[in-house]
Write an enzyme that holds these catalytic residues in place. Sequence first.
Site, PDB file in Angstrom:
ATOM      1  N   VAL A 130      -2.462  66.243  21.508  1.00  0.00           N
ATOM      2  CA  VAL A 130      -2.711  65.025  20.734  1.00  0.00           C
ATOM      3  C   VAL A 130      -1.978  63.836  21.362  1.00  0.00           C
ATOM      4  O   VAL A 130      -2.537  62.741  21.465  1.00  0.00           O
ATOM      5  CB  VAL A 130      -2.269  65.211  19.260  1.00  0.00           C
ATOM      6  CG1 VAL A 130      -2.223  63.876  18.528  1.00  0.00           C
ATOM      7  CG2 VAL A 130      -3.229  66.168  18.538  1.00  0.00           C
ATOM      8  N   GLU A 131      -0.757  64.062  21.779  1.00  0.00           N
ATOM      9  CA  GLU A 131       0.058  62.956  22.279  1.00  0.00           C
ATOM     10  C   GLU A 131      -0.421  62.419  23.623  1.00  0.00           C
ATOM     11  O   GLU A 131      -0.519  61.201  23.805  1.00  0.00           O
ATOM     12  CB  GLU A 131       1.521  63.398  22.405  1.00  0.00           C
ATOM     13  CG  GLU A 131       2.235  63.634  21.075  1.00  0.00           C
ATOM     14  CD  GLU A 131       2.537  62.356  20.329  1.00  0.00           C
ATOM     15  OE1 GLU A 131       2.344  61.260  20.887  1.00  0.00           O
ATOM     16  OE2 GLU A 131       2.986  62.452  19.174  1.00  0.00           O
TER      17      GLU A 131
END
Length: 337
Positions: A130-131
């Site tokens: 996600v990051e």
Amino acid sequence: MSQIYSFIASHLRPFVFVLLGWSMLLIPAHAQIDQTKVDDFIRQTAYQQKRPLVEVETIVNQATFKSDIIDKMNRPAEKTMTWERYRNIFMKPERIDAGVDFWTKNEMVLNQISVQTGVSVEAIIGIIGVETYFGERMGNYLVLDALYTLAFGYPRRSSFFKAELSKFFELCAKEGLDPLAIKGSYAGAMGYGQFMPSSYLAYAKSYDSDTGADLMNEVNDGIASVANYLKVHRWDQGGLIAIQANKSENAEALSKQSVKPNKTISYYTQKGYKLTESIDPNTLASLQTMEMEDGSKEYWFTFKNFYVITRYNHSPLYALAVFQLGEAIKEARKVKQ
């Protein structure tokens, strides 16, 4: 004569506005910054960190105010999107496939760190995915510019970002990093796991050394640091993260629930919200409501480890995306094995 003046005024007015517009564009970005506050920061940082004043001043004076950063801070995805739109950013086949490849390439390190910390591989994978799309998208802003802009051009959170800018100086000195070269997100986060400077100092962990951690270049350090962050925030080994709930037709309407689980499953079932899996009814949980594009809602029972993920990013949307991405990668990997 008055008619002549009126004619001149009416015909010159558009050109005046054009000139004014150009003059506004020519005003340097630093004009939006209170230099007195910058000077105070420089003096305070130099004093607290026992650094030469000229050293801090030289670095800070090379920072550039970026107005687009303020725009992005004012409309974060977690606060402007429905859960369905937010989820669709991350739950794409290509990101899931990239996660499978990342897991395969780093399997030994992921397994070793998971055993050492008790943090599941899919949680680590979910956060990095996600990051930063597994390290492919760590950000294109100079961290110095981002923190400078937010420290002195974003009053709502200026205290937080001044502290982070100070920590950035401390971090660069400790790890031998070039403050004029490190890139990250528009908020000043860095590396595989997008750590803010204070988190970098507090939680970054080298995979194979007792000192130093390179979160920008060493994937093993990135993995170890994400796991360490979750461990320090009391990850429950083998614990639940989230289970989707079914809402009965006569269920009671509930106010927004705390993301920290403080009611039992039986409390929610009595209110008309049912589990899709069988677990101990005395388990502490929270009930999170997720908005869909068509106005309908999803309901999720969330548990201690969901709360731990929100210590990384306080948004429930973020935590659920991390959970679902990690699970999707795990399942896709089983199919390919």
